[in-house]
Design a protein around this motif. Structure first.
Motif, PDB file in Angstrom:
ATOM      1  N   GLU A 140      -5.472 -13.179 -10.214  1.00 17.69           N
ATOM      2  CA  GLU A 140      -4.315 -12.818  -9.397  1.00 17.69           C
ATOM      3  C   GLU A 140      -4.775 -12.411  -7.994  1.00 17.69           C
ATOM      4  O   GLU A 140      -5.818 -11.769  -7.828  1.00 17.69           O
ATOM      5  N   LEU A 141      -3.978 -12.786  -6.997  1.00 19.65           N
ATOM      6  CA  LEU A 141      -4.356 -12.543  -5.609  1.00 19.65           C
ATOM      7  C   LEU A 141      -3.674 -11.272  -5.087  1.00 19.65           C
ATOM      8  O   LEU A 141      -2.483 -11.052  -5.309  1.00 19.65           O
ATOM      9  N   TYR A 142      -4.452 -10.458  -4.354  1.00 20.50           N
ATOM     10  CA  TYR A 142      -3.963  -9.211  -3.772  1.00 20.50           C
ATOM     11  C   TYR A 142      -4.325  -9.169  -2.285  1.00 20.50           C
ATOM     12  O   TYR A 142      -5.217  -9.878  -1.819  1.00 20.50           O
ATOM     13  N   CYS A 143      -3.619  -8.289  -1.568  1.00 16.37           N
ATOM     14  CA  CYS A 143      -3.912  -8.052  -0.150  1.00 16.37           C
ATOM     15  C   CYS A 143      -4.215  -6.569   0.031  1.00 16.37           C
ATOM     16  O   CYS A 143      -3.375  -5.729  -0.265  1.00 16.37           O
ATOM     17  N   ARG A 144      -5.420  -6.260   0.525  1.00 18.19           N
ATOM     18  CA  ARG A 144      -5.781  -4.866   0.782  1.00 18.19           C
ATOM     19  C   ARG A 144      -5.673  -4.606   2.282  1.00 18.19           C
ATOM     20  O   ARG A 144      -6.338  -5.242   3.089  1.00 18.19           O
ATOM     21  N   PHE A 145      -4.829  -3.625   2.624  1.00 18.36           N
ATOM     22  CA  PHE A 145      -4.575  -3.297   4.025  1.00 18.36           C
ATOM     23  C   PHE A 145      -5.239  -1.974   4.379  1.00 18.36           C
ATOM     24  O   PHE A 145      -5.139  -0.995   3.636  1.00 18.36           O
ATOM     25  N   LEU A 146      -5.897  -1.942   5.530  1.00 17.94           N
ATOM     26  CA  LEU A 146      -6.463  -0.715   6.080  1.00 17.94           C
ATOM     27  C   LEU A 146      -5.718  -0.400   7.366  1.00 17.94           C
ATOM     28  O   LEU A 146      -5.625  -1.240   8.268  1.00 17.94           O
ATOM     29  N   PHE A 147      -5.171   0.822   7.453  1.00 12.57           N
ATOM     30  CA  PHE A 147      -4.332   1.200   8.591  1.00 12.57           C
ATOM     31  C   PHE A 147      -5.075   2.129   9.542  1.00 12.57           C
ATOM     32  O   PHE A 147      -6.156   2.640   9.233  1.00 12.57           O
ATOM     33  N   GLY A 148      -4.464   2.369  10.687  1.00 17.89           N
ATOM     34  CA  GLY A 148      -5.087   3.169  11.728  1.00 17.89           C
ATOM     35  C   GLY A 148      -5.323   4.612  11.340  1.00 17.89           C
ATOM     36  O   GLY A 148      -6.188   5.287  11.912  1.00 17.89           O
ATOM     37  N   ASN A 149      -4.578   5.115  10.351  1.00 19.98           N
ATOM     38  CA  ASN A 149      -4.765   6.505   9.917  1.00 19.98           C
ATOM     39  C   ASN A 149      -5.893   6.652   8.897  1.00 19.98           C
ATOM     40  O   ASN A 149      -6.107   7.733   8.354  1.00 19.98           O
ATOM     41  N   GLY A 150      -6.583   5.548   8.634  1.00 20.31           N
ATOM     42  CA  GLY A 150      -7.702   5.587   7.698  1.00 20.31           C
ATOM     43  C   GLY A 150      -7.319   5.333   6.255  1.00 20.31           C
ATOM     44  O   GLY A 150      -8.197   5.185   5.391  1.00 20.31           O
ATOM     45  N   LYS A 151      -6.034   5.272   5.958  1.00 22.78           N
ATOM     46  CA  LYS A 151      -5.592   5.032   4.587  1.00 22.78           C
ATOM     47  C   LYS A 151      -5.519   3.530   4.311  1.00 22.78           C
ATOM     48  O   LYS A 151      -5.337   2.723   5.217  1.00 22.78           O
ATOM     49  N   GLN A 152      -5.644   3.202   3.040  1.00 22.04           N
ATOM     50  CA  GLN A 152      -5.555   1.806   2.657  1.00 22.04           C
ATOM     51  C   GLN A 152      -4.668   1.658   1.421  1.00 22.04           C
ATOM     52  O   GLN A 152      -4.488   2.596   0.651  1.00 22.04           O
ATOM     53  N   VAL A 153      -4.130   0.477   1.261  1.00 17.66           N
ATOM     54  CA  VAL A 153      -3.256   0.190   0.132  1.00 17.66           C
ATOM     55  C   VAL A 153      -3.471  -1.264  -0.276  1.00 17.66           C
ATOM     56  O   VAL A 153      -3.728  -2.123   0.572  1.00 17.66           O
ATOM     57  N   THR A 154      -3.396  -1.527  -1.569  1.00 19.85           N
ATOM     58  CA  THR A 154      -3.572  -2.875  -2.097  1.00 19.85           C
ATOM     59  C   THR A 154      -2.264  -3.337  -2.718  1.00 19.85           C
ATOM     60  O   THR A 154      -1.717  -2.668  -3.600  1.00 19.85           O
ATOM     61  N   LEU A 155      -1.759  -4.472  -2.252  1.00 17.09           N
ATOM     62  CA  LEU A 155      -0.483  -5.008  -2.715  1.00 17.09           C
ATOM     63  C   LEU A 155      -0.688  -6.360  -3.371  1.00 17.09           C
ATOM     64  O   LEU A 155      -1.530  -7.160  -2.923  1.00 17.09           O
ATOM     65  N   HIS A 156       0.089  -6.613  -4.413  1.00 15.32           N
ATOM     66  CA  HIS A 156       0.073  -7.951  -5.018  1.00 15.32           C
ATOM     67  C   HIS A 156       0.653  -8.950  -4.027  1.00 15.32           C
ATOM     68  O   HIS A 156       1.522  -8.612  -3.219  1.00 15.32           O
ATOM     69  N   LEU A 157       0.178 -10.174  -4.074  1.00 12.12           N
ATOM     70  CA  LEU A 157       0.619 -11.175  -3.110  1.00 12.12           C
ATOM     71  C   LEU A 157       2.130 -11.363  -3.122  1.00 12.12           C
ATOM     72  O   LEU A 157       2.737 -11.636  -2.083  1.00 12.12           O
ATOM     73  N   SER A 158       2.766 -11.178  -4.283  1.00 12.47           N
ATOM     74  CA  SER A 158       4.213 -11.352  -4.388  1.00 12.47           C
ATOM     75  C   SER A 158       4.979 -10.261  -3.654  1.00 12.47           C
ATOM     76  O   SER A 158       6.184 -10.390  -3.439  1.00 12.47           O
TER      77      SER A 158
END
Length: 409
Positions: A140-158
């Motif tokens: 399964e494909l996911y997208c991991r985002f890193l934001f300017g506040n240093g936090k990150q979140v991983t979302l499913h492609l859907s």
């Protein structure tokens, strides 16, 4: 009190055992929002703004298309698409930001917040400092985002809306805007040249050459006295009287001007890169120019957004039953009054417009009972014509039979 970030992603759980996705091109599927400061260029920014503010007027709608008709879908979903995609912005704001990211970074992302049953709750545009594609043990494909506040979140492609421009070298991401950076650098150099040309008039305009040796302090006093007496606005006569103790040597400064053709060439290259004309940017377009802009720029964006949201919001079964998202605009709003009048004159007799639809084209308010369709009696349903012709043929045959019987009798 929960912060902005925590409110949006408060129910998310990080997937386990994920690794960086491998792509066929052999590179990395990692996004960083590099634009070479393209948005700092007034030419590029005004052009992107012209596209974004017009694209933001597109109307997203959930429709159910059947073989014989099309009807609007769920009202709650349409409200998210057309009015308030999330508590912090309007639908116009959402589209404007997504389209701006689309042209600055050639990649635009949004978080599709859904409930436990997969129903859309909100749409949030994302402005990550970094994004990379991941896969889990099942592929399964996911997208991991890193934001300017240093936090990150991983979302499913859907759960991620993705729009890509210049989709070429990378299998999952659009290419960067490096091709236009030399032109933007030239535009920056031109602006710097104009500023320096203006500033040159405020620099040294003459030399005072003394015929004797003076201390630095005395030289400064003499210079300030000379400027105060002869180079200020109070010297109405424009004449300086000096003795033999010093000579004044004026310096001629010739400001360097930039050729208008050079400025226009930079504008033209930038506008061509974005696929628009200068008339679109400064809102002096004709009806034909607007039609070309819509078909070549806005319509491709509408198609891309429509297909992406349809795929991410509906299952294959729901799509098979005609569920889809479409983005469209009333293009006739930008037509001339002559064109609007001719269209109504030619098509209303066929029953193609209701009264309120015709009023909307003319930018007039709707009226009560205006959803009726008007049609001229000269336009008759094909089935009615066939029945009429068959009846007439039968009547003629009956008349012929009666005539033959009368003659034989």
């Amino acid at each position: 009190m929960a912060g902005f970030f925590d409110k949006i992603f408060r129910f998310l759980r990080e997937p386990k055992d994920t690794k960086r996705a491998e792509i066929m091109s052999g590179g990395t599927a990692i996004f960083t929002p590099f634009s070479g400061n393209a948005y700092e260029s007034d030419i590029y920014r005004s052009a992107v703004d012209a596209i974004a503010r017009n694209a933001a007027k597109l109307k997203g709608t959930h429709v159910i298309t059947m073989p014989d008709k099309r009807k609007q879908g769920e009202q709650r979903l349409n409200r998210i698409l057309q009015v308030r995609p999330n508590p912090y912005m309007t639908a116009y704001d959402l589209l404007y930001k997504l389209v701006t990211h689309y042209y600055l970074y050639n990649n635009a992302f949004a978080y599709l917040q859904k409930d436990d049953r997969g129903n859309l709750q909100a749409i949030y545009p994302l402005s990550p400092q970094n994004m990379e594609y991941l896969t889990d043990m099942t592929g399964e494909l996911y997208c991991r985002f890193l934001f300017g506040n240093g936090k990150q979140v991983t979302l499913h492609l859907s759960e991620v809306f993705i729009a890509r421009r210049f989709f070429n070298s990378n299998d999952l991401l659009g290419d960067t805007n490096t091709a236009i950076l030399p032109t933007l650098d030239l535009a920056h150099t031109q602006n710097e040249g104009l500023q320096n040309s203006i500033k040159s008039n405020a620099t040294i305009r003459g030399l005072l050459k003394y015929n004797q040796v003076l201390s630095p302090e005395k030289l400064k006093e003499e210079k300030e006295a000379f400027v105060q007496d002869y180079l200020s606005v109070s010297n109405n006569g424009g004449i300086a009287a000096i003795d033999s103790k010093y000579d004044y040597v004026p310096l001629e400064t010739t400001p360097v001007s930039i050729d208008d053709k050079q400025l226009e060439a930079v504008k033209k290259k930038t506008y061509e890169y974005l696929g628009i004309s200068e008339n679109i940017v400064n809102s002096t377009y004709t009806e034909d120019e607007w039609a070309a802009f819509y078909e070549s720029v806005l319509e491709p964006i509408a198609v891309q957004f429509s297909l992406e949201l349809t795929e991410k919001l509906f299952t294959e079964r729901e799509q098979a039953f005609g569920n889809s998202i479409i983005f469209e605009a009333n293009r006739l709003q930008f037509a001339s009054n002559t064109t609007k009048t001719n269209i109504l004159k030619e098509l209303t007799p066929f029953g193609l417009f209701t009264i309120n639809q015709a009023l909307e084209i003319l930018n007039l308010p709707p009226v009560e009972d205006g959803d009726k369709r008007l049609q001229t009696l000269n336009m008759v349903n094909t089935d009615i014509v066939d029945k009429y012709q068959l009846k007439e043929k039968g009547d003629n045959q009956n008349e012929g039979t009666k005539d033959s019987r009368n003659k034989s009798s």
